[in-house]
Design an enzyme around this catalytic site. Structure first.
Site, PDB file in Angstrom:
ATOM      1  N   LYS A 157       0.835  -1.209   0.000  1.00 55.27           N
ATOM      2  CA  LYS A 157       0.000   0.000   0.000  1.00 55.27           C
ATOM      3  C   LYS A 157       0.868   1.256   0.000  1.00 55.27           C
ATOM      4  CE  LYS A 157      -1.698   1.583   4.067  1.00 55.27           C
ATOM      5  NZ  LYS A 157      -1.386   2.983   4.396  1.00 55.27           N
ATOM      6  N   ASN A 158       1.850   1.285   0.904  1.00 54.91           N
ATOM      7  CA  ASN A 158       2.616   2.522   1.074  1.00 54.91           C
ATOM      8  C   ASN A 158       3.638   2.758  -0.036  1.00 54.91           C
ATOM      9  OD1 ASN A 158       1.082   3.108   3.233  1.00 54.91           O
ATOM     10  ND2 ASN A 158       2.606   2.567   4.792  1.00 54.91           N
ATOM     11  N   CYS A 196      -5.043  12.467  12.940  1.00 54.20           N
ATOM     12  CA  CYS A 196      -5.838  11.245  12.817  1.00 54.20           C
ATOM     13  C   CYS A 196      -5.714  10.492  14.135  1.00 54.20           C
ATOM     14  CB  CYS A 196      -5.412  10.415  11.622  1.00 54.20           C
ATOM     15  SG  CYS A 196      -3.918   9.482  11.843  1.00 54.20           S
ATOM     16  N   ARG A 236       0.282  14.373  13.354  1.00 55.28           N
ATOM     17  CA  ARG A 236       0.784  14.169  11.997  1.00 55.28           C
ATOM     18  C   ARG A 236       0.789  15.446  11.141  1.00 55.28           C
ATOM     19  NH1 ARG A 236      -1.437   8.603   9.662  1.00 55.28           N
ATOM     20  NH2 ARG A 236       0.497   8.732   8.500  1.00 55.28           N
ATOM     21  N   ASP A 242       4.418   0.449  12.020  1.00 48.60           N
ATOM     22  CA  ASP A 242       3.225  -0.185  11.443  1.00 48.60           C
ATOM     23  C   ASP A 242       3.084  -1.662  11.837  1.00 48.60           C
ATOM     24  OD1 ASP A 242       2.609   2.231  10.325  1.00 48.60           O
ATOM     25  OD2 ASP A 242       3.334   1.735   8.318  1.00 48.60           O
ATOM     26  N   ARG A 282      -8.954  -0.541   4.325  1.00 53.32           N
ATOM     27  CA  ARG A 282      -8.136   0.509   3.710  1.00 53.32           C
ATOM     28  C   ARG A 282      -6.778  -0.035   3.307  1.00 53.32           C
ATOM     29  NH1 ARG A 282      -7.642   5.967   6.834  1.00 53.32           N
ATOM     30  NH2 ARG A 282      -6.195   6.115   5.107  1.00 53.32           N
TER      31      ARG A 282
HETATM   32  N1  EPU Z   1       6.219  14.656  10.880  1.00 54.57           N
HETATM   33  C1  EPU Z   1       6.294  15.990  11.180  1.00 54.57           C
HETATM   34  N2  EPU Z   1       6.172  16.899  10.143  1.00 54.57           N
HETATM   35  C2  EPU Z   1       5.989  16.500   8.852  1.00 54.57           C
HETATM   36  C3  EPU Z   1       5.930  15.131   8.561  1.00 54.57           C
HETATM   37  C4  EPU Z   1       6.048  14.227   9.597  1.00 54.57           C
HETATM   38  O1  EPU Z   1       6.459  16.378  12.324  1.00 54.57           O
HETATM   39  O2  EPU Z   1       5.888  17.366   7.988  1.00 54.57           O
HETATM   40  C5  EPU Z   1       6.345  13.665  11.964  1.00 54.57           C
HETATM   41  C6  EPU Z   1       5.053  12.843  12.140  1.00 54.57           C
HETATM   42  O3  EPU Z   1       4.120  13.504  12.941  1.00 54.57           O
HETATM   43  C7  EPU Z   1       5.567  11.570  12.735  1.00 54.57           C
HETATM   44  C8  EPU Z   1       6.960  11.417  12.109  1.00 54.57           C
HETATM   45  O4  EPU Z   1       7.299  12.704  11.596  1.00 54.57           O
HETATM   46  O5  EPU Z   1       5.706  11.723  14.115  1.00 54.57           O
HETATM   47  C9  EPU Z   1       7.080  10.427  10.981  1.00 54.57           C
HETATM   48  O6  EPU Z   1       5.960  10.525  10.128  1.00 54.57           O
HETATM   49  P1  EPU Z   1       6.062  10.280   8.568  1.00 54.57           P
HETATM   50  O7  EPU Z   1       5.916  11.579   7.881  1.00 54.57           O
HETATM   51  O8  EPU Z   1       7.262   9.458   8.256  1.00 54.57           O
HETATM   52  O9  EPU Z   1       4.751   9.431   8.314  1.00 54.57           O
HETATM   53  P2  EPU Z   1       3.881   9.472   6.990  1.00 54.57           P
HETATM   54  O10 EPU Z   1       4.759   9.719   5.838  1.00 54.57           O
HETATM   55  O11 EPU Z   1       2.712  10.364   7.214  1.00 54.57           O
HETATM   56  C10 EPU Z   1       4.100   6.928   6.385  1.00 54.57           C
HETATM   57  C11 EPU Z   1       3.158   5.787   6.216  1.00 54.57           C
HETATM   58  C12 EPU Z   1       2.588   5.399   7.573  1.00 54.57           C
HETATM   59  C13 EPU Z   1       3.751   5.015   8.490  1.00 54.57           C
HETATM   60  C14 EPU Z   1       4.762   6.162   8.566  1.00 54.57           C
HETATM   61  C15 EPU Z   1       5.986   5.836   9.379  1.00 54.57           C
HETATM   62  C16 EPU Z   1       2.348   6.130   3.968  1.00 54.57           C
HETATM   63  C17 EPU Z   1       1.220   6.479   3.065  1.00 54.57           C
HETATM   64  N3  EPU Z   1       2.100   6.168   5.287  1.00 54.57           N
HETATM   65  O12 EPU Z   1       3.330   7.990   6.952  1.00 54.57           O
HETATM   66  O13 EPU Z   1       1.754   4.274   7.366  1.00 54.57           O
HETATM   67  O14 EPU Z   1       3.276   4.743   9.766  1.00 54.57           O
HETATM   68  O15 EPU Z   1       5.179   6.556   7.241  1.00 54.57           O
HETATM   69  O16 EPU Z   1       6.645   4.724   8.866  1.00 54.57           O
HETATM   70  O17 EPU Z   1       3.427   5.791   3.503  1.00 54.57           O
HETATM   71  C18 EPU Z   1       0.025   2.744   7.849  1.00 54.57           C
HETATM   72  O18 EPU Z   1       0.262   2.218   6.754  1.00 54.57           O
HETATM   73  O19 EPU Z   1      -0.719   2.228   8.707  1.00 54.57           O
HETATM   74  C19 EPU Z   1       0.655   4.029   8.143  1.00 54.57           C
HETATM   75  C20 EPU Z   1       0.207   4.841   9.103  1.00 54.57           C
END
Ligand code: EPU
Length: 423
Positions: free
Chosen positions: A21-22, A120, A125, A311, A403
């Site tokens: 998915k990711n 969420c 996030r 995850d 999802r």
């Molecule tokens: N963060 C910030 N600012 C930003 C972006 C992130 O502070 O601009 C913080 C977040 O709040 C979090 C940390 O950085 O504490 C890491 O978040 P990240 O941005 O890496 O998460 P994401 O890109 O929103 C993806 C996956 C998630 C997975 C995370 C961590 C996708 C579509 N989603 O989310 O997947 O948990 O990386 O590995 O790739 C899931 O599949 O269940 C899922 C939540």
């Protein structure tokens, strides 16, 4: 929709692992960058994929979906007539990953409007780093009416950007934006997840010039357009594979995970599972996970790749509920990813949460209960606990599950386990 899970079942069989998915979500968004479209194979059958396709369609992307196998589709995207540059609130509120259209739309068309995702159930996030990264490339960004309004009338310019925190979709967004920027971009403290490597490899096949993917320094030499006709296979879902490995562990069974090099994709996870008592052996095109009969307590901390994936934290917590002793689970990525604990406790688990730590004291037996899924990974952790419990359980709100887990009923059936959807 709910899922009835019959207790005291043993996993024993083969699970074909779907496309990730990711990885599929950013790859679909990456199609926006291309003049000639993109053909993706091994796309998993998931609600989040459908949401992304309808978002792309609303932008003017034409697509065709063909069934490739029981668990995969081929999706062909035509991106020559994109006319709308807005990702509306109605879509983004359903799926945060909609933010992945921001970088591609802005860099190809010079403007876009994307609803701010908001928090969420697992955490706040923010997307501040996505925005700062784009600003470093010269974008002008304004937050108005709940939307990100971004413009770059003369296009984006390559730049250096250091992420203060490694972010997965943040790295993906800036990497896609930089692919069509004028000049070279260097991203430092970039996220190193395998899904980022998958995206960079696909972009390179489309004509981009990206190097360093999979390390913390990614270099992107901007090109004027991406024109190569590209067919790309989505990488296997390491989180799905890890989840089914835990199913074997918690039910003291065995599962063959087919379709990838899961040792390489899940290094820290496999090391921890071995300490808990799972045995892994290489099989053709996959990995066998087999319970030794023991569930030993361990301490687990979620971390960015190659660390233990957040995850897989909820599912691992469910497993440790039945360990022979006390474990500590530390969640380092999200501030609120222990919602499953309260539901597991309703089955008789002994968990105490304190800040970012869960102290899990193993119990002899869990008992079936009605439960509520709170997010995608939490929903499968409840199913895992319910499979091992005494008595039956009903897991409510399984739209979370749909999802991101493909064909759960069918895949569990292929390893001898029955669950039923009820409305
Ligand atoms: N963060 C910030 N600012 C930003 C972006 C992130 O502070 O601009 C913080 C977040 O709040 C979090 C940390 O950085 O504490 C890491 O978040 P990240 O941005 O890496 O998460 P994401 O890109 O929103 C993806 C996956 C998630 C997975 C995370 C961590 C996708 C579509 N989603 O989310 O997947 O948990 O990386 O590995 O790739 C899931 O599949 O269940 C899922 C939540």
């Amino acid at each position: 929709m709910k899922l009835k899970v019959y207790g005291n079942q043993k996993v024993n069989g083969v699970v074909p692992i779907s496309g990730a998915k990711n990885s599929a979500l950013p790859l679909l968004a990456a199609s926006i960058l291309s003049v000639n479209g993109l053909k993706l194979t091994n796309v998993p059958l998931l609600a989040d994929i459908e949401t992304t396709l309808s978002l792309l369609e609303s932008l003017g992307v034409a697509y065709r979906v063909d069934q490739e196998s029981l668990y995969a589709n081929t999706v062909e995207l035509k991106t020559g007539s994109i006319y709308n540059f807005t990702a509306p609130y109605e879509t983004v509120k359903k799926m945060r990953a909609s933010i992945l259209v921001l970088g591609p739309l802005l860099t190809r068309f010079g403007r876009c409007r994307v609803s701010l995702p908001g928090g969420c159930s697992i955490g706040v996030r923010p997307i501040d780093l996505h925005l700062k990264g784009l600003e470093a490339l010269g974008a002008k960004i304004e937050l108005k009416d709940g939307y990100v309004h971004a413009v770059a009338p003369k296009g984006l310019k390559g730049a250096n950007f250091d992420f203060p925190i490694a972010t997965v979709t943040g790295t993906e967004n800036i990497m896609m934006a930089a692919a069509l920027a004028d000049g070279t971009t260097v991203l430092r403290n970039a996220a190193r997840e395998p899904e980022i490597v998958d995206l960079a490899n696909c972009l390179n096949a489309m004509g981009a010039k990206i190097s360093g993917q999979g390390t913390s320094v990614v270099m992107i030499k901007g090109v004027s357009s991406l024109r190569n006709t590209t067919e790309y296979r989505v990488m296997p879902d390491r989180i799905e594979a890890g989840t089914y490995a835990i199913a074997a562990g918690i039910t003291k069974g065995r599962v063959d995970l087919i379709g990838g090099n899961f040792r390489e994709l899940l290094p820290t996870f496999i090391e921890k599972m071995e300490r808990i008592g799972l045995e892994f052996s290489d099989i053709e095109n996959g990995l066998r996970a087999e319970s030794s009969g023991e569930i030993a307590p361990v301490d687990v901390s979620s971390d960015p790749y190659p660390g233990f994936p957040t995850d897989l934290q909820a599912q691992t917590t469910a497993l440790l509920c039945l360990a022979d002793g006390e474990s500590t689970v530390t969640e380092n990525i999200y501030e609120n990813r222990f919602m499953h604990a309260a539901e597991l406790m309703r089955m008789g688990a002994n968990i105490t949460i304190s800040g970012d730590k869960a102290c899990v004291k193993g119990v002899e037996q869990l008992t079936g209960a009605p439960m509520m899924a709170t997010d995608l990974r939490a929903s499968f952790s409840l199913i895992l606990a319910a499979l091992a419990a005494k008595g039956d359980s009903v897991v409510d709100r399984i739209y979370h599950l749909d999802r991101g887990y493909c064909c759960v009923k069918e895949k569990l059936a292929s390893c001898g386990v029955t669950v039923d959807r009820i409305s």
